[in-house]
Design an enzyme around this catalytic site. Structure first.
Site, PDB file in Angstrom:
ATOM      1  N   LYS A  15       0.840  -1.208   0.000  1.00  0.00           N
ATOM      2  CA  LYS A  15       0.000   0.000   0.000  1.00  0.00           C
ATOM      3  C   LYS A  15       0.877   1.262   0.000  1.00  0.00           C
ATOM      4  CE  LYS A  15      -2.387  -0.991   3.779  1.00  0.00           C
ATOM      5  NZ  LYS A  15      -1.829  -2.321   4.148  1.00  0.00           N
ATOM      6  N   ARG A  90      -9.728   0.884   8.934  1.00  0.00           N
ATOM      7  CA  ARG A  90      -9.354  -0.506   9.175  1.00  0.00           C
ATOM      8  C   ARG A  90     -10.447  -1.264   9.910  1.00  0.00           C
ATOM      9  NH1 ARG A  90      -3.406   0.380   9.049  1.00  0.00           N
ATOM     10  NH2 ARG A  90      -2.286  -1.567   9.290  1.00  0.00           N
ATOM     11  N   ARG A 124      12.073  -6.462   5.458  1.00  0.00           N
ATOM     12  CA  ARG A 124      11.927  -5.082   5.024  1.00  0.00           C
ATOM     13  C   ARG A 124      12.804  -4.124   5.834  1.00  0.00           C
ATOM     14  NH1 ARG A 124       5.724  -3.016   4.772  1.00  0.00           N
ATOM     15  NH2 ARG A 124       5.827  -2.908   7.032  1.00  0.00           N
ATOM     16  N   ARG A 158      11.267  -1.534  11.141  1.00  0.00           N
ATOM     17  CA  ARG A 158      10.129  -1.265  12.021  1.00  0.00           C
ATOM     18  C   ARG A 158      10.089  -2.272  13.157  1.00  0.00           C
ATOM     19  NH1 ARG A 158       4.783  -0.164   8.487  1.00  0.00           N
ATOM     20  NH2 ARG A 158       3.893  -1.240  10.286  1.00  0.00           N
ATOM     21  N   ARG A 169      -0.635  -9.023  13.310  1.00  0.00           N
ATOM     22  CA  ARG A 169      -1.206  -7.981  12.438  1.00  0.00           C
ATOM     23  C   ARG A 169      -2.096  -8.612  11.365  1.00  0.00           C
ATOM     24  NH1 ARG A 169       4.221  -5.179  10.804  1.00  0.00           N
ATOM     25  NH2 ARG A 169       2.973  -3.901   9.404  1.00  0.00           N
TER      26      ARG A 169
HETATM   27  P1  AMP Z   1       0.685   0.316   9.139  1.00  0.00           P
HETATM   28  O1  AMP Z   1       1.885   1.194   9.022  1.00  0.00           O
HETATM   29  O2  AMP Z   1      -0.468   0.802   8.314  1.00  0.00           O
HETATM   30  O3  AMP Z   1       1.019  -1.146   8.900  1.00  0.00           O
HETATM   31  O4  AMP Z   1       0.198   0.423  10.667  1.00  0.00           O
HETATM   32  C1  AMP Z   1       1.030   0.006  11.728  1.00  0.00           C
HETATM   33  C2  AMP Z   1       0.203  -0.183  12.982  1.00  0.00           C
HETATM   34  O5  AMP Z   1      -0.418   1.057  13.340  1.00  0.00           O
HETATM   35  C3  AMP Z   1      -0.931  -1.175  12.870  1.00  0.00           C
HETATM   36  O6  AMP Z   1      -0.498  -2.515  13.092  1.00  0.00           O
HETATM   37  C4  AMP Z   1      -1.880  -0.683  13.977  1.00  0.00           C
HETATM   38  O7  AMP Z   1      -1.427  -1.041  15.257  1.00  0.00           O
HETATM   39  C5  AMP Z   1      -1.728   0.834  13.854  1.00  0.00           C
HETATM   40  N1  AMP Z   1      -2.708   1.422  12.908  1.00  0.00           N
HETATM   41  C6  AMP Z   1      -2.427   2.058  11.722  1.00  0.00           C
HETATM   42  N2  AMP Z   1      -3.548   2.481  11.129  1.00  0.00           N
HETATM   43  C7  AMP Z   1      -4.567   2.098  11.936  1.00  0.00           C
HETATM   44  C8  AMP Z   1      -5.982   2.214  11.853  1.00  0.00           C
HETATM   45  N3  AMP Z   1      -6.592   2.810  10.824  1.00  0.00           N
HETATM   46  N4  AMP Z   1      -6.728   1.685  12.879  1.00  0.00           N
HETATM   47  C9  AMP Z   1      -6.152   1.080  13.942  1.00  0.00           C
HETATM   48  N5  AMP Z   1      -4.814   0.921  14.060  1.00  0.00           N
HETATM   49  C10 AMP Z   1      -4.032   1.421  13.079  1.00  0.00           C
END
Ligand code: AMP
Length: 211
Positions: A15, A90, A124, A158, A169
């Site tokens: 994404k 989400r 990554r 990360r 996740r």
């Molecule tokens: P990402 O970078 O999009 O993979 O997000 C990393 C982490 O941030 C996720 O595993 C969640 O813990 C949190 N997170 C990001 N976006 C959301 C969202 N829209 N709703 C809830 N948690 C989120």
């Protein structure tokens, strides 16, 4: 406010990578809730302290926190032309909240199977200076430990990219996020993209949605 685009898919679907290309095509600024939360964690704000616990375990940050963040973000002047949401919404409550504050014209769902997600995410790493994303196997630096883009040797991984957290996740995705697929499909907004291909092939499939 003009209509926004939602990028949807499991962690590691690409994404963030594809978002860069869509920003170039549409001019809509990217809004990554994951990036916003990581910035808050790095700054040690109250929001960051709440988010950190959930992010480290691979679970989702509570809806009201995320919805509050987005409500603030859409007040910025650059949101007028619509935004490109990456990693938001989400959950169904997040999508319902978004529906009330910003029109969505398209949802791009990128699909990748679970084992590929684990393989992709666990290798990554990112250039700390310019943000270029690499992978130990699929996208190594041309010269070891030197960023192809900016020459820096400062890289980060990360904290939530370990296999155990990635699997958590993925569970969160299947249980809480994937119901959004039929929710957006019923509204006629969902466009499915097979993300199990190279970056350029996936980018081409997405670009075809805009012609
Ligand atoms: P990402 O970078 O999009 O993979 O997000 C990393 C982490 O941030 C996720 O595993 C969640 O813990 C949190 N997170 C990001 N976006 C959301 C969202 N829209 N709703 C809830 N948690 C989120």
């Amino acid at each position: 406010m003009d209509s926004s685009i939602v990028l949807f898919g499991p962690p590691g679907a690409g994404k963030g990578t594809q978002a860069g290309r869509i920003v170039e095509t549409t001019g809509k600024p990217q809004v990554s809730t994951g990036d916003m939360l990581r910035a808050a964690v790095a700054e040690g704000t109250e929001l960051g302290k709440i988010a950190k616990v959930h992010m480290e375990s691979g679970g989702l940050v509570p809806d009201e926190v995320i919805i509050g963040l987005i409500k603030e973000r859409i007040k910025d002047s650059d949101a007028e032309g619509g935004l490109l949401f990456d990693g938001f919404p989400r959950t169904i409550p997040q999508a319902e909240a978004l529906e009330k504050i910003a029109p969505v014209s398209m949802v791009i769902a990128i699909y990748v199977n679970d084992e590929s997600v684990v393989e992709r995410i666990c290798g990554r790493f990112t250039c700390a200076a310019c943000g270029e994303v690499y992978h130990d196997v699929f996208r190594p630096c041309l010269v070891e430990s030197v960023c192809d883009s900016c020459g820096s040797s400062d890289f980060t991984r990360r904290a939530d990219d370990s296999e155990e957290t990635v699997r958590a996740r993925l569970s969160a995705y299947h249980e809480q996020t994937s119901p959004l697929e039929s929710w957006y499909d019923a509204k006629g907004l969902l466009h499915r993209i097979d993300g199990n291909h190279g970056i350029d092939d996936v980018a081409l499939s997405i670009a075809n949605l805009f012609v």
